[in-house]
Write a protein that holds these residues in place. Structure first.
Motif, PDB file in Angstrom:
ATOM      1  N   UNK A 176      -4.758   7.162  -3.245  1.00  0.00           N
ATOM      2  CA  UNK A 176      -3.779   8.239  -3.120  1.00  0.00           C
ATOM      3  C   UNK A 176      -2.371   7.670  -3.200  1.00  0.00           C
ATOM      4  N   UNK A 177      -1.398   8.408  -2.683  1.00  0.00           N
ATOM      5  CA  UNK A 177       0.006   7.986  -2.741  1.00  0.00           C
ATOM      6  C   UNK A 177       0.255   6.761  -1.859  1.00  0.00           C
ATOM      7  N   UNK A 178       0.008   6.876  -0.572  1.00  0.00           N
ATOM      8  CA  UNK A 178       0.075   5.742   0.364  1.00  0.00           C
ATOM      9  C   UNK A 178      -1.150   5.787   1.257  1.00  0.00           C
ATOM     10  N   UNK A 179      -2.263   6.114   0.640  1.00  0.00           N
ATOM     11  CA  UNK A 179      -3.527   6.182   1.351  1.00  0.00           C
ATOM     12  C   UNK A 179      -4.668   5.960   0.370  1.00  0.00           C
TER      13      UNK A 179
ATOM     14  N   UNK B 196       1.704   3.526  11.620  1.00  0.00           N
ATOM     15  CA  UNK B 196       1.982   4.146  10.330  1.00  0.00           C
ATOM     16  C   UNK B 196       2.608   5.499  10.595  1.00  0.00           C
ATOM     17  N   UNK B 197       3.697   5.793   9.906  1.00  0.00           N
ATOM     18  CA  UNK B 197       4.471   7.001  10.157  1.00  0.00           C
ATOM     19  C   UNK B 197       4.528   7.836   8.885  1.00  0.00           C
ATOM     20  N   UNK B 198       4.354   9.148   9.046  1.00  0.00           N
ATOM     21  CA  UNK B 198       4.485  10.091   7.943  1.00  0.00           C
ATOM     22  C   UNK B 198       5.272  11.310   8.413  1.00  0.00           C
ATOM     23  N   UNK B 199       6.011  11.903   7.501  1.00  0.00           N
ATOM     24  CA  UNK B 199       6.666  13.172   7.805  1.00  0.00           C
ATOM     25  C   UNK B 199       5.605  14.265   7.820  1.00  0.00           C
ATOM     26  N   UNK B 200       5.984  15.418   8.374  1.00  0.00           N
ATOM     27  CA  UNK B 200       5.076  16.563   8.380  1.00  0.00           C
ATOM     28  C   UNK B 200       4.676  16.938   6.950  1.00  0.00           C
ATOM     29  N   UNK B 201       5.639  16.900   6.033  1.00  0.00           N
ATOM     30  CA  UNK B 201       5.347  17.237   4.630  1.00  0.00           C
ATOM     31  C   UNK B 201       4.386  16.230   4.004  1.00  0.00           C
ATOM     32  N   UNK B 202       4.561  14.954   4.317  1.00  0.00           N
ATOM     33  CA  UNK B 202       3.653  13.929   3.774  1.00  0.00           C
ATOM     34  C   UNK B 202       2.240  14.114   4.313  1.00  0.00           C
TER      35      UNK B 202
ATOM     36  N   UNK C 179      -1.812   3.725   4.594  1.00  0.00           N
ATOM     37  CA  UNK C 179      -1.265   2.405   4.285  1.00  0.00           C
ATOM     38  C   UNK C 179       0.259   2.451   4.354  1.00  0.00           C
ATOM     39  N   UNK C 180       0.877   1.288   4.493  1.00  0.00           N
ATOM     40  CA  UNK C 180       2.339   1.220   4.458  1.00  0.00           C
ATOM     41  C   UNK C 180       2.892   1.431   3.054  1.00  0.00           C
ATOM     42  N   UNK C 181       2.174   0.975   2.065  1.00  0.00           N
ATOM     43  CA  UNK C 181       2.623   1.010   0.670  1.00  0.00           C
ATOM     44  C   UNK C 181       1.568   1.709  -0.181  1.00  0.00           C
ATOM     45  N   UNK C 182       1.923   2.135  -1.381  1.00  0.00           N
ATOM     46  CA  UNK C 182       0.904   2.670  -2.289  1.00  0.00           C
ATOM     47  C   UNK C 182      -0.146   1.596  -2.582  1.00  0.00           C
ATOM     48  N   UNK C 183      -1.402   1.998  -2.770  1.00  0.00           N
ATOM     49  CA  UNK C 183      -2.411   0.998  -3.149  1.00  0.00           C
ATOM     50  C   UNK C 183      -2.007   0.348  -4.474  1.00  0.00           C
TER      51      UNK C 183
ATOM     52  N   UNK D 227      -5.085  -3.425   6.640  1.00  0.00           N
ATOM     53  CA  UNK D 227      -4.016  -3.197   7.613  1.00  0.00           C
ATOM     54  C   UNK D 227      -3.739  -1.712   7.829  1.00  0.00           C
ATOM     55  N   UNK D 228      -4.555  -0.867   7.237  1.00  0.00           N
ATOM     56  CA  UNK D 228      -4.374   0.573   7.379  1.00  0.00           C
ATOM     57  C   UNK D 228      -5.120   1.134   8.568  1.00  0.00           C
ATOM     58  N   UNK D 229      -5.057   2.434   8.708  1.00  0.00           N
ATOM     59  CA  UNK D 229      -5.795   3.118   9.767  1.00  0.00           C
ATOM     60  C   UNK D 229      -6.334   4.428   9.207  1.00  0.00           C
ATOM     61  N   UNK D 230      -7.577   4.729   9.526  1.00  0.00           N
ATOM     62  CA  UNK D 230      -8.252   5.891   8.952  1.00  0.00           C
ATOM     63  C   UNK D 230      -8.276   7.065   9.928  1.00  0.00           C
ATOM     64  N   UNK D 231      -8.167   8.253   9.364  1.00  0.00           N
ATOM     65  CA  UNK D 231      -8.345   9.495  10.122  1.00  0.00           C
ATOM     66  C   UNK D 231      -9.178  10.423   9.258  1.00  0.00           C
TER      67      UNK D 231
END
Length: 171
Positions: free
Chosen positions: A127-130, A75-81, A104-108, A151-155
């Motif tokens: 959230x938006x994509x989480x 899963x990839x996010x920009x610094x701003x995201x 997540x890859x997509x919005x819930x 299919x997501x990953x938690x932090x």
């Protein structure tokens, strides 16, 4: 040039998906990502790239699958995201170590939390994509199952804050 964070799913957790962080760094550099920095041995990496999010994701997935011999979730996010995930945390007044964002890859989807099972004292907010989860009694005791997050990953918020800091220092 964009600063990104990549979050790998099921890497170095519970004895599965062993990937030394030095090898992850080399894989990223092979994908022509620059300024690569890993954070803790659970598949967190910050880097810069001229590529868009999907191109970065596919380059990493291809190389990680070749290394691991099986698909690896990326899963990839920009610094701003990433900063926005931290800023939008609906549980910012709670213990950061017991609050996670499941990326997540997509919005819930609408109604994504209706089929949650095993919930006791946890709190969940899309959230938006989480999906944000606060584990009131800690994650280790929880029996919570969120099918929409499979299919997501938690932090946890401590890790997210550190990744935001690392990404911010790269700009």
């Amino acid at each position: 040039m964009t600063t990104y964070t990549a979050l790998l799913r099921a890497i170095n957790v519970g004895g599965t998906g062993k990937l030394p962080m030095a090898r992850l760094k080399a894989i990223c550099e092979d994908a022509e990502l620059t300024g690569v920095r890993t954070y803790i041995a659970s598949g967190n990496v910050v880097f810069d790239s001229e590529k868009d999010e999907m191109a970065v994701k596919m380059a990493l997935r291809t190389r990680l699958e070749a290394y691991a011999g099986r698909p690896v979730g990326v899963l990839v996010r920009t610094a701003a995201e990433m900063a926005a995930v931290l800023d939008r945390n609906p549980f910012s007044d709670r213990a950061a170590k017991w609050t996670v964002a499941i990326f997540l890859d997509e919005p819930p989807r609408a109604g994504a939390l209706e089929d949650v099972r095993g919930m006791t004292d946890e709190e969940i907010v899309p959230g938006a994509r989480e999906i944000y989860v606060h584990y009131t009694s800690g994650m280790g005791r929880s029996k919570l199952k969120i099918p929409a997050a499979a299919s997501g990953t938690a932090r946890n918020m401590n890790t997210i804050a550190k990744l935001v800091e690392l990404a911010g220092s790269r700009r």
